[in-house]
Write an enzyme that holds these catalytic residues in place. Structure first.
Site, PDB file in Angstrom:
ATOM      1  N   LYS A 183       0.843  -1.201   0.000  1.00 12.58           N
ATOM      2  CA  LYS A 183       0.000   0.000   0.000  1.00 12.58           C
ATOM      3  C   LYS A 183       0.880   1.254   0.000  1.00 12.58           C
ATOM      4  CE  LYS A 183      -3.260   2.622   2.966  1.00 12.58           C
ATOM      5  NZ  LYS A 183      -4.108   2.613   4.175  1.00 12.58           N
ATOM      6  N   LYS A 193     -10.056  12.878   8.286  1.00 17.04           N
ATOM      7  CA  LYS A 193      -9.550  12.448   9.600  1.00 17.04           C
ATOM      8  C   LYS A 193      -9.500  13.639  10.554  1.00 17.04           C
ATOM      9  CE  LYS A 193      -6.488   8.652   8.168  1.00 17.04           C
ATOM     10  NZ  LYS A 193      -7.188   7.585   8.911  1.00 17.04           N
ATOM     11  N   ASP A 225       1.614   6.277   5.612  1.00 16.65           N
ATOM     12  CA  ASP A 225       0.638   5.360   5.036  1.00 16.65           C
ATOM     13  C   ASP A 225       1.145   4.670   3.763  1.00 16.65           C
ATOM     14  OD1 ASP A 225      -1.779   4.133   5.577  1.00 16.65           O
ATOM     15  OD2 ASP A 225      -2.983   5.579   4.450  1.00 16.65           O
ATOM     16  N   GLU A 267      -9.463   3.747   2.161  1.00 16.63           N
ATOM     17  CA  GLU A 267      -8.959   3.870   0.784  1.00 16.63           C
ATOM     18  C   GLU A 267      -7.906   2.820   0.448  1.00 16.63           C
ATOM     19  OE1 GLU A 267      -7.691   5.402   3.292  1.00 16.63           O
ATOM     20  OE2 GLU A 267      -5.576   5.000   2.930  1.00 16.63           O
ATOM     21  N   ARG A 306      -7.697  -0.416   0.917  1.00 17.98           N
ATOM     22  CA  ARG A 306      -8.229  -1.619   0.278  1.00 17.98           C
ATOM     23  C   ARG A 306      -8.632  -1.349  -1.160  1.00 17.98           C
ATOM     24  NH1 ARG A 306     -12.612  -2.098   4.965  1.00 17.98           N
ATOM     25  NH2 ARG A 306     -10.922  -0.999   6.010  1.00 17.98           N
TER      26      ARG A 306
END
Ligand code: BES
Ligand code: MN
Ligand code: ZN
Length: 490
Positions: free
Chosen positions: A262, A274, A285, A346, A348
């Site tokens: 990812k 968020k 991330d 997001e 996935r």
């Protein structure tokens, strides 16, 4: 960091610094016993008087040690001998390396792997200690003034013989993959954009033997029908990229392992924004992407006899007038439709299209790595990566590779019983599974795109970085993945 072996005794080796470990109750072993003897019993005296502490990671610097060639001896506490395990060896090594940071000691001889750990060999202890040295010596400096850069240990030798060469070769490759992953993870999101990751991958593949890279642009992703990945990217000024790295170490016809990471370069949550507090940490991330890039580099450096494909979907998740929104229905490359109920789920969405893309390689196994859910942090904290897979054999291989490198993963169930949490009247599935079992329902979502091959998912939301201590990106699970590839290569 450079690792080597010295076939000399602890007291005769010439070095700026000899690192020795001492357990509680002063039961001296190996190098510590030798240094004690050569110094006429001074080490034991200082231990008995309490001048040298033996708690794990405590340090005592001793200069001009009689009878010892080393310029200085760094005595490191290693706790109780019977409690001494992988974590204590790591912590003791970290203590030593942290003590030396900024002290202008570049080269050391480390005797810490002499201390025994039940069930583990000297090779194993040496590899783990070498990895801990490299971990401790890493400093993020990319966006700091030159004057803020401190010197660190860069060469570590271990006492022993040629049997240590193989574990040290592996440690060097893993350490360099881990460092690459940490650096990418720590870079700020205005620098580490999807294009930056793509460029890094290009230059990596150019440097490494038998490696190639290809970067798919937005146009190509559109032609492939990657509606989920593209949906996430809509709100960002940075165009999405899908990076394909290939390494050929076996016959062309041999089925490859595929790693998918990812690569959300910044996750604001999108329209499902968020909260502000701690949002800066969402630069991490893309740590899944960084880890599969690091493992790719380690695999190529070790010239493993295996074929490897690393896929990196790199996308930024931003709120904007063009953003995808809650309620949108996206069509994935697989043809399955997804109702977006939260634009913050997001990861996935970019992974599912990359996983479908993996089918074309007819892989022997696919492993994806992602900072996927806050729920995984709640479940496992920072010590274990969350492992989800319907394939028991693959699960066991990954758990074992994690144990072997002390880069551990813990399996969560992926039973069909959880699947109905993704049901919606408006699409083939929704992208969130409700408040319960959040890590597992994310895994369930991915499982719907992985029917064509053996697949496992590693959620590193907890293990991928350490915000609290400001250690930053951890480089996990580069070591686990590299060990898995070493084992698969046979
Ligand atoms: N990147 C986050 C997951 C995350 C959160 C990792 C905190 C580490 C720390 C992911 O994209 C996310 O936002 N997940 C949501 C999913 C939810 C909306 C179903 C989450 O975990 O809250
Ligand atoms: Mn998110
Ligand atoms: Zn995310």
């Amino acid at each position: 960091m450079k690792f080597s072996v010295v076939e000399q005794s602890a007291i005769e080796v010439a070095t700026p610094c000899l690192i020795i470990g001492v357990h509680e109750q002063a039961r001296l072993r190996g190098a510590a016993a030798a240094v004690n003897k050569a110094s006429g019993g001074r080490l034991l005296k200082m231990l008995k008087s309490g001048d040298i502490a033996t708690q794990v990671g405590k340090t005592f610097l001793w200069t001009e040690v009689p009878g010892v060639k080393a310029d200085r001896v760094l005595v490191v506490g290693c706790g109780k001998a019977e409690d001494f395990g992988a974590s204590a060896l790591q912590a003791a090594t970290a203590g030593a390396i942290a003590f030396l940071a900024g002290r202008n000691v570049r080269a050391v001889v480390c005797a810490l792997p002499e201390l025994t750990i039940t069930g583990q060999t000297a090779s194993w202890r040496t590899r783990l200690c070498a990895l801990a040295c490299a971990f401790g010596a890493y400093r993020y400096t990319a966006t700091k003034a030159r004057s803020a850069r401190r010197s660190a240990v860069s060469r570590v030798s271990f006492l022993g013989d040629k049997t240590l060469r193989k574990p040290l070769r592996e440690a060097a490759a893993m350490a360099s993959g881990i460092e690459r992953a940490r650096e990418l993870g720590n870079l700020p999101p205005n620098i580490c954009t999807p294009s930056y990751i793509a460029q890094e991958c290009r230059s990596l593949a150019e440097k490494l033997p038998n490696c190639k890279s290809r970067v798919l642009s937005r146009k190509e992703l559109e032609n492939l029908g990657m509606g989920c990945l593209l949906g996430v990217s809509q709100g960002s000024a940075h165009p999405p990229k899908l990076v394909v790295l290939t390494y050929q170490g076996a016959a062309k016809s041999a089925a490859p392992v595929v790693l998918v990471g990812k690569g959300i370069t910044f996750d604001t949550g999108g329209i499902s924004l968020k909260p502000g507090k701690g949002m800066d940490e969402m630069k991490y991330d893309m740590c899944g992407a960084a880890s599969v890039i690091g493992a790719f580099a380690a695999c190529a450096a070790l010239k493993l006899k295996i074929n490897l494909v690393t896929l990196v979907p790199a996308v930024e998740n931003m709120p904007d007038g063009k953003s995808y929104r809650p309620g949108d229905v996206l069509t994935s490359m697989s043809g399955q439709t997804v109702e977006v109920l939260n634009t913050d789920a997001e990861g996935r969405l970019i992974l599912c299209d990359a996983l479908t893309y993996a089918e074309r390689y007819k892989p022997q196994a696919v492993v994806d790595v992602a900072t996927l859910t806050g729920a995984c942090v709640i479940a496992l904290g920072k010590h274990a990566s969350g492992l989800m897979t319907p394939h028991d054999k693959l699960a066991n291989e990954l758990v074992e590779a994690g144990e072997d490198t002390h880069d551990r993963a813990w399996r969560l169930p992926l039973w069909d019983d959880y699947q109905p949490q993704l049901d919606t009247p408006y699409a083939d599935m929704q992208n969130i599974g409700g408040p319960s079992a959040g890590a597992i329902t994310a895994g369930c979502f991915l499982s719907r795109f992985t029917k064509a091959f053996d697949w496992a998912h590693l959620d590193i939301a907890g293990s991928g970085w350490d915000g609290g201590t400001k250690n930053g990106a951890s480089g996990r699970p580069v070591a686990l993945l590299t060990q898995f590839l070493i084992n698969r290569a046979g």
